[in-house]
Design an enzyme around this catalytic site. Structure first.
Site, PDB file in Angstrom:
ATOM      1  N   ASP A  87       0.858  -1.190   0.000  1.00  0.00           N
ATOM      2  CA  ASP A  87       0.000   0.000   0.000  1.00  0.00           C
ATOM      3  C   ASP A  87       0.888   1.233   0.000  1.00  0.00           C
ATOM      4  OD1 ASP A  87      -2.020   1.901   0.349  1.00  0.00           O
ATOM      5  OD2 ASP A  87      -2.061   1.614   2.528  1.00  0.00           O
ATOM      6  N   GLY A 127       1.193   5.001   0.190  1.00  0.00           N
ATOM      7  CA  GLY A 127       0.534   6.247   0.547  1.00  0.00           C
ATOM      8  C   GLY A 127       1.427   7.434   0.289  1.00  0.00           C
ATOM      9  N   ASN A 128       0.924   8.618   0.571  1.00  0.00           N
ATOM     10  CA  ASN A 128       1.713   9.824   0.336  1.00  0.00           C
ATOM     11  C   ASN A 128       2.886   9.950   1.301  1.00  0.00           C
ATOM     12  OD1 ASN A 128       0.310  11.360  -1.841  1.00  0.00           O
ATOM     13  ND2 ASN A 128      -1.422  11.169  -0.441  1.00  0.00           N
ATOM     14  N   VAL A 131       3.507   0.676   2.966  1.00  0.00           N
ATOM     15  CA  VAL A 131       3.343  -0.446   3.883  1.00  0.00           C
ATOM     16  C   VAL A 131       3.379  -1.745   3.084  1.00  0.00           C
ATOM     17  CG1 VAL A 131       1.877  -1.552   5.603  1.00  0.00           C
ATOM     18  CG2 VAL A 131       1.972   0.948   5.466  1.00  0.00           C
ATOM     19  N   GLY A 182      -9.365   7.690  -5.015  1.00  0.00           N
ATOM     20  CA  GLY A 182      -8.066   7.172  -4.632  1.00  0.00           C
ATOM     21  C   GLY A 182      -8.120   5.695  -4.322  1.00  0.00           C
ATOM     22  N   ASP A 207      -6.645   3.935  -2.033  1.00  0.00           N
ATOM     23  CA  ASP A 207      -6.810   3.610  -0.614  1.00  0.00           C
ATOM     24  C   ASP A 207      -8.262   3.705  -0.177  1.00  0.00           C
ATOM     25  OD1 ASP A 207      -6.699   6.351  -1.089  1.00  0.00           O
ATOM     26  OD2 ASP A 207      -5.567   6.828   0.722  1.00  0.00           O
ATOM     27  N   ARG A 208      -8.984   4.680  -0.706  1.00  0.00           N
ATOM     28  CA  ARG A 208     -10.386   4.865  -0.324  1.00  0.00           C
ATOM     29  C   ARG A 208     -11.262   3.768  -0.921  1.00  0.00           C
ATOM     30  NH1 ARG A 208     -11.482  11.176  -1.289  1.00  0.00           N
ATOM     31  NH2 ARG A 208     -13.163  10.832   0.241  1.00  0.00           N
ATOM     32  N   ASP A 210     -10.344   7.444   7.599  1.00  0.00           N
ATOM     33  CA  ASP A 210      -8.961   6.994   7.433  1.00  0.00           C
ATOM     34  C   ASP A 210      -8.013   8.134   7.775  1.00  0.00           C
ATOM     35  OD1 ASP A 210      -6.538   5.890   6.729  1.00  0.00           O
ATOM     36  OD2 ASP A 210      -7.161   5.258   4.734  1.00  0.00           O
ATOM     37  N   THR A 248      -2.122  11.081   5.583  1.00  0.00           N
ATOM     38  CA  THR A 248      -1.623  12.429   5.341  1.00  0.00           C
ATOM     39  C   THR A 248      -2.791  13.405   5.316  1.00  0.00           C
ATOM     40  OG1 THR A 248       0.162  11.468   4.023  1.00  0.00           O
ATOM     41  CG2 THR A 248      -0.203  13.836   3.814  1.00  0.00           C
TER      42      THR A 248
END
Length: 263
Positions: free
Chosen positions: A6, A8-9, A13, A113, A115-116, A135, A138
Site C-alpha cells: 500500500d 501512501g503519500n 506499507v 483514490g 486507498d479509499r 482513514d 496524510t
C-alpha cells in the site's frame, strides 16, 4: 503467500499474508518505509529481502504480489521489484482482474483514490449496513459506503499533522509539539504548548464528530463508523464516535482483490 503493498503519500506499507491452521487469512508481518517516488526497484529489494530473511520467509514462498498506489511514479519501481526479484507479474489494484468491483457513485469515478476504494471494499466485507469509513493518513478522509457496498462519496480534510505543520510553519514563535492527548480535561490552556495541543487535538475531535454527525443525518439511515490509519487508536480513546477501529482495513482490501483476481 501474498505480498500486499500500500503506497501512501507518507509511507509505503508492505504486508505478508498467510493462512492460519483454520485456513483463515492473516497478516504474518508488516513493514513500513517512507514514501519516495525516486526509490528504485533495486533499493526496495535490498530492504525487503533482508526483512523477509529476518522473518524466515524464503523468496519463492511469495506466490502473488498486489499493490495499490496514490503515488503514480512508484508503480514502475514496484513492478520492477516484483518482476526482477520475485519473477511475478504484480496485480495492480483497480486494474484488469483486480477491478474495484463496486459501484462508484461520484461525478468522476476515476478520481477515487486507491486507498479509499480498498477501504470501502474491506469495510463492506467485514461490517454490515451503511458505513462511514474514517482513514487517518496524510489527509483524513471520511467515506460513505451504502448497505450494498457502493461508494457514495465523502470528505477530504487536512490530516492532523498537516494542520500542525501549517500552524508551526506560518508562525514565528510557536514551537513544534507532538500529537498526543492533552493532559487533563480542561480546554483552557495555561501555557503555549498546552494551548496548541488543546486547539489541535480537541479541535480535530470536534471536527470529526461534527462531520460524522452531518454525514449520518444526510445518509438518513443508521451508519456504523469504522476508523483506520495510524492515529485511529489515539482518537478512539477520546471519542465515542467510532463503532470499530480496524488497523488493517486497506491491506484487507488488497487481499480481497488479490483473491478475486486469482479465481
Amino acid at each position: 503467500m501474498l505480498l500486499a503493498v500500500d503506497v501512501g503519500n507518507t509511507n509505503v506499507v508492505f504486508a505478508l499474508f498467510s493462512r492460519d491452521g483454520d485456513g483463515q487469512r492473516e497478516v504474518r508481518a508488516r513493514w513500513r518505509i517512507a514514501t519516495d517516488a525516486r526509490r528504485t526497484g533495486d533499493e526496495y529489494a535490498v530492504w525487503l529481502l533482508q526483512l523477509l530473511k529476518i522473518e524466515g520467509v524464503a523468496r519463492d514462498a511469495i506466490t502473488q504480489i498486489i499493490f495499490a498506489s496514490v503515488v503514480p511514479r512508484a508503480v514502475h519501481n514496484l513492478t520492477v521489484l516484483a518482476e526482477k526479484y520475485f519473477g511475478l507479474t504484480p496485480i495492480i489494484a483497480g486494474e484488469g482482474a483486480a477491478d474495484w468491483g463496486i459501484a462508484v457513485d461520484v461525478d468522476d469515478p476515476r478520481s477515487l483514490g486507491a486507498d479509499r476504494a480498498l477501504n470501502a471494499i474491506a469495510a463492506h466485507a467485514r461490517y454490515s449496513g451503511d458505513l462511514i469509513v474514517v482513514d487517518f493518513g496524510t489527509a483524513t478522509t471520511f467515506d460513505a459506503v451504502d448497505f450494498n457496498g457502493a461508494y457514495k462519496g465523502g470528505i477530504i480534510a487536512p490530516g492532523i499533522n498537516l494542520s500542525l505543520d501549517a500552524l508551526v510553519g506560518n508562525t514565528a514563535k510557536l514551537p513544534r509539539i507532538a500529537i498526543e492527548a492533552p493532559r487533563g480535561a480542561s480546554v483552557i490552556g495555561t501555557n503555549t504548548e498546552d494551548q496548541m495541543l488543546i486547539g489541535v487535538f480537541w479541535g480535530y475531535v470536534a471536527m470529526m464528530e461534527g462531520l460524522i454527525a452531518r454525514m449520518r443525518e444526510e445518509i438518513g439511515r443508521p451508519a456504523k463508523v469504522v476508523a483506520t490509519g495510524g492515529l485511529a487508536i489515539l482518537f478512539d480513546e477520546h471519542t465515542e464516535i467510532f463503532d470499530a477501529v480496524d488497523a488493517d482495513l486497506t491491506l484487507e482490501g488488497l487481499a480481497i482483490l488479490a483473491e478475486r483476481a486469482s479465481t
